[in-house]
Design a protein around this motif. Sequence first.
Motif, PDB file in Angstrom:
ATOM      1  N   SER A  49       0.864  -1.102   0.069  1.00 14.64           N
ATOM      2  CA  SER A  49      -0.060  -0.117  -0.028  1.00 14.64           C
ATOM      3  C   SER A  49       0.759   1.054   0.067  1.00 14.64           C
ATOM      4  N   ARG A  94       2.757   5.700  -5.555  1.00 19.14           N
ATOM      5  CA  ARG A  94       2.300   5.861  -7.268  1.00 19.14           C
ATOM      6  C   ARG A  94       1.264   6.932  -7.434  1.00 19.14           C
ATOM      7  N   SER A  95       0.278   7.099  -6.834  1.00 14.95           N
ATOM      8  CA  SER A  95      -0.708   7.800  -7.111  1.00 14.95           C
ATOM      9  C   SER A  95      -0.468   9.383  -6.410  1.00 14.95           C
ATOM     10  N   TRP A 147       1.585   1.682  -3.506  1.00 16.86           N
ATOM     11  CA  TRP A 147       0.576   2.148  -4.208  1.00 16.86           C
ATOM     12  C   TRP A 147       0.388   3.615  -4.163  1.00 16.86           C
TER      13      TRP A 147
END
Lengths: 291, 229
Positions: free
Chosen positions: B220, B226-227, B223
């Motif tokens: 997480s 990445r965002s 992730w």
Amino acid sequence: MRLENVWLRYHRRGPWVLRAADVRIDPGEVAVVLGRNGVGKSTLLQLAAGVLRPTRGRVLGRPAAVGWVPERFPADQPFTVDQYLGAMGRVAGLAGPATDRAVAHWVDRLGLTPVRGVRLPQLSKGTAQKVGLAQAMLRPPGLLVLDEPWEGLDAAARELVPAVIDEVLADGGAVLVSDHRGETVRLPAARRWAVADGAVAEESPSGPEAMAVVELVVPAARVSGTVARLRADGHHILRVRAAAPPAAASIPDGVAASSAVPSRAEPGAPSLSLGDGVEPGATGPAREAAR
Amino acid sequence: MTALVRLRLAGFLRTGRALAPVLAGLLTLGVLYGGGRAQPAEAYGVSAVVLFPVLAWQTKILLDVEPDVQRRLAQVAVGPARERAAGLLAAALAGLGTVGVALIFPWLVGGVTGPVGPGDRSIVAGVGLGLWAHLLALPAAVALGALASRAVTGSAGYGIAVLALGAVGALVLGLSDSVAPWLAPPVMPTARALTGPLAAPTALLLSLWAAAWAAVALGSYAWRRRSRA
């Protein structure tokens, strides 16, 4: 390299900063990103450099070695100039000796020798900006992205930027540079990307056929010889005139020494306007200045 | 990537911001071992519990020392995946240093004792189990610290909240009558397991549990990074 239908917003429900941007830049080309404050110039540059990921769309063909000079160099770090550049060279994948050579070269080139042992937080803004430029150049970049590179630099140092850009272009690299103060008149051959309201538009293309005016200062006694020589080289002389001394006095010697005239003048056959700054009967050393 | 790990460790150690978690760790260990002597494995199990928040906090500090723009410069130089991995690796190495201190500390202050009774473990077995307990806690702590770092949370207040919630959650959800023990990394169950004889299946289960928790938390983190820019 190409940005293909690139959209970007910073938050899921935030406004679109860039909408459907579609631009490309090829090796050996330089593009200037123009626009008011806050329109998304830095965003576009960071997408190209790979700092930001597009929310939608793709970035294709980004070279492996990218040099990014951020708008503000992050000087709040506990390293000296030497330590920092050495570490960044190794981070970029250079071997130890290659890093040492690259650091020595760029420290010398950008006039950072006196501050090699100074810690980054103690540097002036302009000097820190030069460290930012140096770290981007340690590994020869296939794409150099410069975000307002002239910010904080003094007159002599501002001339370094076009020289560095020319070097990257000559090595087959591409260069993206943003500017909101009109400094990019120093890059007459550049393509122009205008950013406004989230859209990126390429202004009238100015390829190799684009022309630029270079003003030279020569001793009055040598005017006719110089004019003849420049004509023989294929340049178009606009005019020759006597000029006011203050203009000549305001041009630093450093500029003349690193004059960008030949590199500007040869490839594109620009027009020349001779004589700005020549005082009749002046006997000073030959000074050529590109403005 | 090694160069980036070294750069980040150097930044962490040179700013002096490494001092705060080190002092907190020493203070915690001092309180822990101030009460009297204990068997090594048992003491180390508790040590891993109390160091869990310290290791997470240390990770957050290490990742936050670097200015945001410098982190982006590193990303341009080595690519996003290696930039993130280098940060986690630097935090894990710093954490290993703290774990080393935690393993040596009780011997210096006389907080642990060798085998006294017939059923007691040898010193080597005790230290080995202690190392195992700390190594179970470390990846989860690094992952929690990374999730609380500025690159993910964006603001100092939110980062502290993530850190505090994660640390308290690991303790509360790890209590023996917890309703959802699987939501937390197994630092508390490991400490309990070390108070008595440790069966191999239990050790394996705890190891897998810790690995799975760290994998989910690190996933997480990747992730979220990445965002966000």
